[in-house]
Design an enzyme around this catalytic site. Structure first.
Site, mmCIF file in Angstrom:
data_model
loop_
_atom_site.group_PDB
_atom_site.id
_atom_site.type_symbol
_atom_site.label_atom_id
_atom_site.label_comp_id
_atom_site.label_asym_id
_atom_site.label_seq_id
_atom_site.Cartn_x
_atom_site.Cartn_y
_atom_site.Cartn_z
ATOM 1 N N ARG A 187 87.895 40.686 55.408
ATOM 2 C CA ARG A 187 86.995 41.056 54.306
ATOM 3 C C ARG A 187 86.222 39.866 53.748
ATOM 4 O O ARG A 187 85.136 40.014 53.201
ATOM 5 C CB ARG A 187 87.859 41.702 53.207
ATOM 6 N N ASP A 225 64.505 43.769 43.010
ATOM 7 C CA ASP A 225 64.707 44.557 44.224
ATOM 8 C C ASP A 225 63.496 44.256 45.102
ATOM 9 O O ASP A 225 62.382 44.717 44.842
ATOM 10 C CB ASP A 225 64.793 46.055 43.862
ATOM 11 N N TYR A 250 63.880 51.687 41.068
ATOM 12 C CA TYR A 250 64.478 52.673 41.997
ATOM 13 C C TYR A 250 65.476 53.535 41.207
ATOM 14 O O TYR A 250 66.339 53.009 40.502
ATOM 15 C CB TYR A 250 65.163 51.879 43.111
ATOM 16 N N LYS A 294 66.514 49.340 55.120
ATOM 17 C CA LYS A 294 65.095 49.609 55.405
ATOM 18 C C LYS A 294 64.592 48.669 56.519
ATOM 19 O O LYS A 294 64.908 48.901 57.660
ATOM 20 C CB LYS A 294 64.252 49.454 54.127
HETATM 21 C C1 PLP Z 1 63.552 50.353 46.573
HETATM 22 C C2 PLP Z 1 64.918 50.697 47.049
HETATM 23 N N1 PLP Z 1 65.936 49.927 46.695
HETATM 24 C C3 PLP Z 1 67.196 50.201 47.070
HETATM 25 C C4 PLP Z 1 67.485 51.283 47.850
HETATM 26 C C5 PLP Z 1 68.915 51.592 48.181
HETATM 27 O O1 PLP Z 1 69.233 51.304 49.484
HETATM 28 P P1 PLP Z 1 70.441 52.039 50.216
HETATM 29 O O2 PLP Z 1 69.934 53.380 50.614
HETATM 30 O O3 PLP Z 1 70.765 51.141 51.361
HETATM 31 O O4 PLP Z 1 71.577 52.134 49.238
HETATM 32 C C6 PLP Z 1 66.452 52.122 48.274
HETATM 33 C C7 PLP Z 1 66.738 53.299 49.124
HETATM 34 O O5 PLP Z 1 65.942 54.200 49.276
HETATM 35 C C8 PLP Z 1 65.134 51.831 47.852
HETATM 36 O O6 PLP Z 1 64.109 52.626 48.176
#
Ligand code: PLP
Length: 392
Positions: free
Chosen positions: A58, A185, A113, A210
């Protein structure tokens, strides 16, 4: 180690060379995938002293080190280290938990988000952290919202549905003057198109799900930290017992090698489709900061070096049935949420359901597109078929 070039290298080269240890891999280009939990010590003395290169699955393996090392190099000199988390959302929550606790206050952009909001309004609130949402275009006026107990300012540019840009360097300057940590983010731009740590951000988060993964087959997140925040970030992650499975780390590392070429294509095709949509009579507005007419274009041009394939449009008022007919007629655009893969996507969305600091009233139905790696002429032909179905 892979031989290091003597002169400074550009990010496209870093993507190929970073985190590689050819000698340590018996000459193979890629690292082994360590499926690992326990680490065996050669002697009792070593076990008692915890003396070994690795301690426990881990807490790090050669596979995690290869990916962390590659991401750290990509983030640039200001990056003290990277934490790998099992999803983008886990990266967001872990980063936030590493900066604030009971009695603290944080500021979060209203364009954030949505699941980040759910974390702040749910678990963070229960832990005694209060959140104030702010107008994304606030800039230096963020000073008016900073309280003595404000520990963090969360920015996100552009918003991943509404696409407002933010003046991150201005916000960071004010936040730092009051001792608050800045988190972003950075999934939309990635460090290839926005050098977050160089622009005043302390903790830069990506949903690696992504563009790092890039093939819609992996869930992973990462947080890049500067020297001031790295120890607390790692401690939070270790306390929570978070780690990523070895195959997912490997897929992320493999995706990273081609992220530069993929993003360049997403950028180019995205702008082409966005420009085409601007001309359509059914479209009231295209929300894409890379377009000269966009309200966030000046900031984008100043701070960013590219755009990914994600943007939105506002349609002129149309019945729901017509919008559904448009979406159902598309054959190259899947209807799904997680973008950043090779394929094109479309979703219908409505930010008015959850925004609190600002009113979301675009004046028509809103669609978000992800422009994938298909031939752009084929995508445009598909959208044309969609508009034909809409007017029928
Ligand atoms: C801008 C943004 N940040 C974070 C995330 C979260 O990522 P995850 O789906 O890997 O948890 C997303 C997912 O759609 C996103 O669009």
């Amino acid at each position: 180690m892979a031989k290091k070039p003597k002169t400074p290298i550009k990010p496209a080269t870093t993507l190929v060379t970073a985190g590689r240890d050819t000698q340590g891999q018996h000459g193979f280009v890629n690292p082994a995938v360590y499926h690992a939990s326990t680490v065996l010590y050669p002697t009792a003395e070593d076990q008692v002293a915890h003396r070994s290169r690795y301690q426990y699955g881990r807490r790090g393996t050669p596979t995690s080190e290869a990916l962390e090392g590659a991401l750290k190099e990509l983030e640039g000199e200001q990056c003290a280290g990277v934490a790998l988390l099992p999803s983008g959302l886990a990266a967001i929550s872990t980063a936030l938990l590493s900066v604030a606790g009971s009695g603290d206050h944080i500021l979060v952009t209203d364009s954030v988000y949505r699941p980040t909001r759910v974390f702040c309004d749910g678990l963070f609130k229960r832990l005694g952290v209060t959140t104030t949402y702010y107008e994304p275009l606030i800039g230096k006026d963020i000073a008016k919202l900073l309280q003595p107990n404000t520990k963090a300012v969360f920015v996100e540019a552009p918003g991943s549905q509404s696409f407002e840009m933010q003046d991150i360097p201005a916000i960071a300057e004010v936040a730092h003057a009051k001792g608050a940590v800045v988190l972003t983010d950075n999934t939309w731009a990635t460090p290839l198109y926005f050098r977050a740590l160089e622009k005043g951000v302390d903790l830069s988060i990506q949903a690696g799900t992504k563009y790092i993964g890039g093939h819609s087959d992996v869930m992973i997140g990462c947080v890049a930290a500067n020297a001031a925040r790295y120890t607390a970030l790692k401690a939070t992650m270790n306390t929570l017992g978070l780690c990523v499975g070895p195959d997912d780390m490997y897929l992320a590392l493999r995706g990273l090698r081609t992220m530069g070429v993929r993003l360049a294509r997403h950028f180019e095709s995205g702008v082409r489709v966005a420009r085409w949509l601007e001309q359509r009579p059914e479209v009231a507005r295209v929300l894409h900061p890379g377009l000269p007419g966009d309200p966030g274009h000046a900031i984008w041009k100043r701070d960013f070096t590219g755009a990914c394939g994600l943007f939105s449009i506002v349609l002129k008022p149309a019945p729901e049935k017509a919008v559904h007919a448009f979406m159902d007629a598309l054959s190259l655009f899947g209807m799904g949420f997680s973008w950043g893969g090779f394929e094109s996507l479309v979703i219908l969305f409505d930010c008015s359901e959850y925004r609190t600091a600002t009113k979301w009233a675009p004046g028509g139905p809103t669609l978000r597109f992800h422009i994938g790696l298909e031939d752009v002429d084929d995508l445009i032909a598909d959208l044309e078929r969609g508009f034909a179905a809409m007017s029928a």
